[in-house]
Design a protein around this motif. Structure first.
Motif, short mmCIF file in Angstrom:
data_model
loop_
_atom_site.label_atom_id
_atom_site.label_comp_id
_atom_site.label_asym_id
_atom_site.label_seq_id
_atom_site.Cartn_x
_atom_site.Cartn_y
_atom_site.Cartn_z
N GLN A 492 -10.34 0.95 3.20
CA GLN A 492 -9.28 1.76 3.69
C GLN A 492 -9.51 1.65 5.35
O GLN A 492 -8.53 1.37 6.15
CB GLN A 492 -9.25 3.21 3.34
CG GLN A 492 -8.63 3.05 1.99
CD GLN A 492 -7.27 2.83 1.75
OE1 GLN A 492 -6.61 3.19 2.65
NE2 GLN A 492 -6.96 2.33 0.76
N ILE A 510 -4.83 7.85 8.14
CA ILE A 510 -5.27 7.15 6.94
C ILE A 510 -6.35 7.81 6.31
O ILE A 510 -6.11 8.06 5.07
CB ILE A 510 -5.89 5.66 7.30
CG1 ILE A 510 -4.83 4.76 8.19
CG2 ILE A 510 -5.94 5.03 6.07
CD1 ILE A 510 -3.48 4.67 7.40
N LEU B 90 -4.18 -1.65 0.47
CA LEU B 90 -2.91 -0.68 0.95
C LEU B 90 -3.31 0.79 1.00
O LEU B 90 -4.51 1.25 0.37
CB LEU B 90 -1.82 -0.93 -0.07
CG LEU B 90 -1.44 -2.38 -0.19
CD1 LEU B 90 -0.49 -2.55 -1.17
CD2 LEU B 90 -0.81 -2.80 0.99
N PHE B 91 -2.74 1.48 1.96
CA PHE B 91 -2.76 2.94 2.00
C PHE B 91 -2.05 3.49 0.81
O PHE B 91 -0.82 3.82 0.68
CB PHE B 91 -2.34 3.18 3.25
CG PHE B 91 -2.83 2.58 4.27
CD1 PHE B 91 -4.29 2.23 4.35
CD2 PHE B 91 -1.92 2.13 5.56
CE1 PHE B 91 -4.77 1.66 5.55
CE2 PHE B 91 -2.63 1.33 6.53
CZ PHE B 91 -3.97 1.00 6.55
N LEU B 94 0.68 6.33 1.20
CA LEU B 94 2.02 6.10 1.84
C LEU B 94 2.92 4.91 0.69
O LEU B 94 2.22 4.32 0.05
CB LEU B 94 1.62 5.29 3.05
CG LEU B 94 0.82 6.21 4.16
CD1 LEU B 94 0.85 5.25 5.18
CD2 LEU B 94 1.61 7.37 4.42
N VAL B 96 5.50 1.63 0.05
CA VAL B 96 5.39 0.61 0.77
C VAL B 96 5.97 0.34 2.19
O VAL B 96 5.56 -0.11 3.00
CB VAL B 96 5.97 -0.39 -0.15
CG1 VAL B 96 6.35 -1.83 0.46
CG2 VAL B 96 5.25 -0.67 -1.50
N GLN B 98 6.31 2.70 4.36
CA GLN B 98 5.54 3.37 5.30
C GLN B 98 4.08 2.65 5.53
O GLN B 98 3.81 2.52 6.91
CB GLN B 98 4.92 4.77 4.69
CG GLN B 98 6.20 5.74 5.00
CD GLN B 98 5.68 7.01 4.15
OE1 GLN B 98 4.95 7.11 2.72
NE2 GLN B 98 6.24 8.30 4.58
N ASN B 99 3.65 1.87 4.60
CA ASN B 99 2.36 0.90 4.86
C ASN B 99 2.87 0.05 5.76
O ASN B 99 1.98 -0.48 6.68
CB ASN B 99 2.23 0.41 3.29
CG ASN B 99 1.13 0.83 2.82
OD1 ASN B 99 0.02 0.97 3.09
ND2 ASN B 99 1.22 1.93 1.88
N PRO B 136 1.85 1.82 -3.69
CA PRO B 136 1.25 0.80 -3.96
C PRO B 136 0.68 0.97 -5.40
O PRO B 136 0.74 -0.09 -6.03
CB PRO B 136 0.12 1.07 -2.95
CG PRO B 136 0.60 1.61 -1.89
CD PRO B 136 1.53 2.74 -2.28
N GLN B 144 1.16 -5.95 -4.66
CA GLN B 144 0.46 -5.30 -3.76
C GLN B 144 0.02 -6.23 -2.75
O GLN B 144 0.00 -5.94 -1.56
CB GLN B 144 -0.74 -4.72 -4.45
CG GLN B 144 -0.28 -3.33 -5.46
CD GLN B 144 -1.57 -2.48 -5.53
OE1 GLN B 144 -2.39 -2.31 -4.80
NE2 GLN B 144 -1.53 -1.92 -6.87
N ALA B 148 0.67 -6.27 1.07
CA ALA B 148 -0.36 -6.52 2.30
C ALA B 148 -0.08 -7.67 3.24
O ALA B 148 -0.63 -7.45 4.36
CB ALA B 148 -1.88 -6.60 1.45
N ARG B 151 2.45 -6.48 5.19
CA ARG B 151 1.88 -5.25 6.54
C ARG B 151 1.18 -6.02 7.50
O ARG B 151 1.22 -5.53 8.70
CB ARG B 151 1.01 -4.59 5.57
CG ARG B 151 0.30 -3.35 6.71
CD ARG B 151 -0.65 -2.45 5.90
NE ARG B 151 -1.88 -3.08 5.30
CZ ARG B 151 -2.90 -2.68 4.66
NH1 ARG B 151 -2.65 -1.22 4.29
NH2 ARG B 151 -3.88 -3.17 4.46
#
Lengths: 600, 242
Positions: A492, A510, B90-91, B94, B96, B98-99, B136, B144, B148, B151
């Motif tokens: 992350q 994050i 991925l975060f 959040l 997709v 927002q990622n 995600p 995913q 990525a 992103r």
């Protein structure tokens, strides 16, 4: 309907009597539970208990000896909080709908609960008389039992059978808050209970006449409820304003400060001080900030910017330890921090403009708050501290969490920092505060802290307690949050780095959101612990909620003799604590569920 | 004109030397595939290019900027270089959408509407516009990884680094990710891909490199690399993998 009962009976059989062992366990547990509640009810209903010791002392419980002419301050702060809450509920109004069957079902279950207690309540109960003999008396006659059973049973049947009719609708879940709050407010106007009355000789009139309870509070509560409702509608109306959500968050941040600096003080607004000191300082710093923002991109100023920063910080350091007014000290600190940020933000003309506004608003707010906070006339109560009772407990819990949570976040980040000095200082603070018992810290606050403060700086005992509480629970929060931080995979951090985020953005957008989410249960249990631990302040002579019930009312002989009636009060106190902590943990479970959406 | 230049890059993890002097150039628009056994330093090398790992000796110049300890240089390079990880990263808190918009809004300072428009465009490019509002955790591995990629592309990078993008995927999902990467390669993106997918290397790469034991063993065109390798180490590697 028969099918439904059959189905329920079957699932009951499967879950409770599936094997011999579980059947025995079910029966034994039921027996224990019923006997526990029978005992409790019998204890509560015998004639030697005087529950009026609780009812009659509500004011003492809530605010202790707070002067009556200043009650408006308490109501104002409660009202302000509710108005802000109403606005927030309106703005963040959820689209979730509650089904009517769910509402009816909860009424049905509540009715079943009452039925359960009515049925198991013992007819006779015994208690120890004054001479040591055991007295047995009838506490719950058959007439009373039937008088409750029949209407409640009818109530239950109505709400059970309503699901077989066509009455079906959905209610917005935010609206339900107001419905549930409406019930107790409405009850204030109608419910009448035995109340203590004194005759001309200050003797208690027996039997106690039946009168409305909490008569003096019904008008304030109604006003508050109405403004709560109104602000809800206003909030819904304001929903679409662009930056309303950040304004609301900021207001929640400022509310406690406003309450403590203006409402719980008697602000002295001496015009000569305001004009002679506040306004000039305000003007000077406003101009200073404006000049910095305007000339930050000027090439000559840019060249010497680091020199300017150094001088400002030096000035701040000197200023803070000099005899300047508080406002000037705080403004110096603020301009120093502000000057660091300016070059990064004011690259575009739009950024400059918003920075100007932020600076002006921040200065106005600061001046306003400090004018209230600097007036040293607190509310004087002869012979004892200002606050007491539930407001003290609440203050310690809310303000303790309010200060200690951000402190905990900072300490946790500091402990993970790469800079050795910051890491060592943060680790030191955490380990030092955690390794000493809370009671020791309380003694430290009441006895020793004054020695550590510079000469001339004095804080009220409650403020000192708040200071150590902030550090103490802050240290626990920090360790919880650190646990959350460690649960975040390295990927992350790398992903955030790889898309070019700055360290601050990485942490705030994050890492922190995920870390906090991972530790919500422990954070809530820390908050609950802080709430309950606040009762320890009794040891340094503050009268919190528990102390009022146990010590103050238990020894009360004027105007009514309640000596020895501390057990009723303890039960009441326990129930109130339970209601608050239970609500808190249920709310947190809901929040967890909501946030759990994004979990893997 | 080469967009990435490295000269004699060396890196140690404690006593272990992971990179033993890597020198190479990547031209603009080139697709470079790096192959090699596990522990050969290929991942470490591409992670050095956007400073997720710090090299201790040698020089890395990306788009004319040298990677040093200067934070400004690092941030400048990171915003030019997109990266796709083996484990997606991925975060999870959040959506997709927002990622993909997060970095555009906070790093590129775009406004939300613009960022969302760009995100939808990219999601369509990687073939999953309908998943925009999901989290995600609700997507398959292949989806995913495609998010990525979107992103990383949202930052409009000049270079894309792929660190074993298909190693954590089920076989049937590998294709959907490789298809996206092929499309990207055809659009003229400079790419460095660490992968074991030799089919991808044959089809798309302009150049293939073999890493072994922290050294660059062979550097060749795909045809030569697979049909007529120069070094014995490459022959051994190919014989084991094919």
């Amino acid at each position: 309907m028969v099918d439904l009962i059959k189905k329920n009976a079957k699932s009951l059989q499967e879950s409770l009597f599936s094997s011999v062992g579980s059947a025995v366990l079910t029966v034994a547990t039921t027996y224990l539970v019923i006997n526990f509640f029978r005992g409790m009810l019998g204890f509560a209903l015998t004639s030697d208990k005087d529950w009026l010791a609780v009812l009659n002392n509500m004011q003492l419980y809530m605010v202790q000896a707070y002067p009556e002419e200043d009650f408006i301050r308490v109501w104002l702060s409660v009202g302000l909080t509710f108005v802000l809450a109403g606005l927030s509920i309106g703005i963040w109004r959820s689209d979730d709908r509650v089904k009517s069957s769910q509402v009816f079902n909860s009424f049905f279950k509540g009715g079943l609960g009452v039925l359960f207690f009515t049925i198991i309540a013992p007819t006779n109960a015994s208690f120890m008389g004054n001479d040591g003999s055991v007295i047995t008396e009838e506490v719950f006659s058959m007439d009373t039992r039937l008088g409750i059973l029949i209407p409640v049973a009818v109530f239950c049947v109505i709400f059970f059978s309503i699901r077989f009719t066509n009455i079906k609708f959905t209610v917005n879940s935010s609206d339900m808050v107001f419905f549930y709050l409406f019930i107790p407010v409405a009850l204030l106007w109608f419910v009448k209970l035995p109340t203590i009355q004194l005759d001309q000789n200050n003797e208690r009139i027996i039997p106690d006449p039946v009168m409305p309870i909490a008569d003096t509070t019904k008008i304030p509560w109604t006003v508050i409820f109405v403004s709560f409702l109104l602000s809800y509608f206003i909030g819904m109306y304001l929903k679409n304003i662009k930056s309303i959500k950040s304004i609301m968050s900021l207001s929640w941040f400022l509310l406690p400060l406003l309450i403590f600096s203006w409402i719980f003080k008697k602000p002295q607004i001496d015009m000569s001080v305001v004009l002679g000191s506040d306004l000039p300082i305000f003007g000077v710093f406003l101009l200073w900030g404006f000049l910095v923002i305007t000339f930050v991109n000027n090439s000559i100023f840019k060249k010497y910017y680091s020199t300017y920063l150094g001088v400002t910080f030096l000035l701040t350091l000197v200023g803070v330890f000099s005899g300047l007014p508080m406002l000037a000290k705080t403004c110096l600190l603020l301009i120093a921090l502000f000057s660091v940020v300016v070059p990064a933000v004011s690259t575009s003309s739009q950024g400059k403009r918003s920075l100007l506004i932020v600076w002006a608003v921040a200065l106005v707010t600061l001046t306003f708050l400090l004018r209230g906070g600097a007036s040293d006339t607190g509310i004087v109560v002869p012979g004892s501290s200002i606050f007491g009772g539930f407001s003290l407990t609440w203050l310690l819990a809310i303000f303790g969490t309010y200060v200690s949570f951000p402190l905990g976040v900072l300490l946790a980040l500091g402990r993970n920092s790469k800079l050795p000095i910051i890491r060592i200082v943060c680790t030191g603070i955490i380990e030092l505060t955690r390794s000493v018992p809370y009671i020791t810290w309380l003694f430290f606050a009441s006895v020793t802290l004054a020695v550590f403060l510079p000469a001339g700086v004095e804080f009220n005992l409650i403020v000192r307690v708040l200071m150590v509480t902030a550090f103490f629970s802050g240290a626990y929060f920090a360790e919880n949050i650190r646990g959350g931080l460690q649960s975040i995979p390295k990927g992350q951090y790398e992903a955030a780095d790889a898309i070019g985020m700055s360290p601050f953005q990485k942490i705030s957008l994050i890492i922190m959101p995920q870390a906090l989410r991972a530790v919500i249960p422990t954070l809530v249990s820390s908050a609950i612990t802080a709430f309950k631990d606040s009762s320890l302040v009794t040891i340094i002579g503050l009268f919190d909620f528990l102390t009022i019930g146990k010590t103050v009312i238990g020894n009360q002989s004027i105007p009514v003799n309640f000596v020895g009636h501390d057990r009723e009060n303890l039960i009441f106190v326990a129930i109130v604590y339970w209601i608050f902590t239970f609500t808190l943990s249920r709310r947190s479970m809901k929040v967890e569920k909501k946030l759990g959406l994004g979990e893997r | 004109m080469s967009i990435i230049q490295t000269k004699d890059v060396k890196k140690w993890f404690g006593d272990f030397q992971a990179l033993k002097g890597i020198s190479m150039d990547v031209a603009e628009g080139e697709v470079l595939v790096i192959a090699g056994p596990s522990g050969s330093g290929k991942s470490t090398f591409i992670r050095c290019i956007n400073r997720l790992e710090q090299h201790q000796e040698g020089q890395i110049i990306v788009d004319g900027i040298e990677l040093t300890n200067d934070l400004k240089n690092i941030e400048a390079i990171r915003s030019e270089v997109g990266m796709v990880f083996q484990s997606f990263n991925l975060f999870p808190h959040l959506t997709v959408m927002q990622n993909i918009t997060l970095a555009q809004i906070w790093v590129r300072k775009k406004n939300r509407a613009e960022a969302e428009e760009k995100a939808m465009e990219l999601l369509e490019r990687v073939g999953i516009p309908e998943q925009a509002q999901k989290f995600p955790g609700q997507l398959s591995g292949g989806q995913q990884q495609r998010v990525a990629i979107a992103r990383a592309l949202a930052m409009e990078p000049k270079i894309m680094l792929f660190d074993e993008p298909t190693s954590a995927l089920d076989p049937e999902m590998i294709k959907e990710v490789l298809d996206v990467m092929k499309e990207l390669a055809k659009s003229g993106m400079t790419m460095i891909v660490v992968t074991h997918e030799m089919g991808f290397a044959k089809e798309v790469a302009d150049r293939v490199m073999l890493f072994d034991d922290g050294m660059l063993v062979e550097e060749n065109t795909p045809e030569e690399f697979f049909n007529n390798p120069k070094s014995d180490r490459t022959k051994l590697f190919l014989s084991q993998i094919l």
